[in-house]
Design a protein around this motif. Structure first.
Motif, short mmCIF file in Angstrom:
data_model
loop_
_atom_site.label_atom_id
_atom_site.label_comp_id
_atom_site.label_asym_id
_atom_site.label_seq_id
_atom_site.Cartn_x
_atom_site.Cartn_y
_atom_site.Cartn_z
N TYR A 67 9.25 27.82 -10.76
CA TYR A 67 8.25 27.84 -12.13
C TYR A 67 6.52 27.90 -11.62
O TYR A 67 6.32 27.07 -10.59
N GLU A 68 5.81 28.56 -12.33
CA GLU A 68 4.50 28.63 -11.79
C GLU A 68 3.77 29.06 -12.98
O GLU A 68 4.18 29.65 -14.01
N PHE A 69 2.47 28.45 -13.05
CA PHE A 69 1.46 29.12 -14.02
C PHE A 69 -0.06 29.12 -13.32
O PHE A 69 -0.41 28.54 -12.39
N GLY A 70 -0.76 30.21 -13.82
CA GLY A 70 -1.93 30.60 -13.26
C GLY A 70 -2.90 31.62 -13.95
O GLY A 70 -2.35 31.90 -14.98
N GLY A 71 -3.77 32.12 -13.16
CA GLY A 71 -4.48 33.28 -13.86
C GLY A 71 -5.26 33.97 -12.51
O GLY A 71 -4.80 33.60 -11.16
N GLY A 72 -5.87 35.10 -12.95
CA GLY A 72 -6.30 35.88 -11.87
C GLY A 72 -7.28 36.88 -12.64
O GLY A 72 -7.74 37.00 -13.87
#
Length: 233
Positions: free
Chosen positions: A191-196
């Motif tokens: 599981y991952e969460f983030g932005g770019g």
């Protein structure tokens, strides 16, 4: 240029059929890009295009292992080929990331988009549960997630965008067996969460996109960085 692109695709096909499944967050550039139209975007006319994406990624500060895998054994590359369709502001599509079929659907306007995606395994698991209820072959390969996208125009055909995502990512891992062949590729999830951020620009009759992402891997307690290059045909 199309001939050279065909040669690249044929070469990548060899890699495509020798590695495990993958479901990383799909390309935001491919999702938000639409072909030029003489009428406004909300005209009810289906807009179809194809694209390929090359992804590289790395992990730092890995704190733990999961499911007998180390995050350092993850294959740090993925290849995606997909078809994207637009009907007004409804965007949807399907494709393959490595060997794994996936699809997505969402809302896409000139400046804002939301995307939901999933691989095929949640659908296949319905047949699994109807048979052997103790089987989890497909459920272990679930890959899905959601993205929110904002973008601005930089001139007529250049765009700059921001992304945020949460996902259950399916990734190919090297599995060491101690016999010949000494290693092979399998798949595991996290599981991952983030932005770019991404930037897209025209090149001949195609669109090229460059996407960078940071994500926090919640399963392995690690930080991950990725770079994706997109070619929209």
């Amino acid at each position: 240029m199309n001939y050279m692109l065909l040669k690249v695709l044929l070469g990548l096909a060899v890699l495509f059929f020798t590695v495990g499944c993958a479901t990383h967050p799909p390309s935001a550039v491919a999702f938000m890009t639409t072909k030029k139209q003489t009428t406004s975007q909300d005209t009810l006319k289906t807009n179809v295009q194809a694209g390929i994406s090359l992804l590289t990624l790395g992990s730092i500060n890995v704190e733990q292992t999961n499911n007998n895998h180390s995050l350092n054994d993850e294959l740090n590359a993925a290849f995606t080929i997909q078809a994207s369709l637009r009907y007004g502001y409804l965007a949807y599509g399907f494709g393959f990331q490595m060997q794994c079929p996936f699809g997505y659907v969402g809302f896409a306007s000139e400046h804002f988009g939301t995307m939901l995606w999933s691989n095929i395994f949640p659908l296949l698991s319905l047949f699994e549960w109807m048979g052997d209820k103790n089987s989890n072959i497909f459920s272990e390969k679930f890959g899905f997630g959601a993205s929110v996208i904002e973008q601005i125009k930089l001139g007529k055909e250049r765009t700059l965008g921001l992304t945020q995502h949460f996902s259950r990512t399916l990734a190919p891992f090297t599995e060491y067996r101690g016999v010949y062949p000494s290693s092979r590729f399998g798949s595991s999830y996290y599981y991952e969460f983030g932005g770019g951020v991404y930037f897209s620009f025209p090149l001949s009759n195609q669109t090229v996109g460059i996407e960078t992402r940071y994500s926090r891997n919640y399963t392995y307690k690690a930080d991950q960085l990725s770079l994706m290059v997109d070619f929209i045909i």
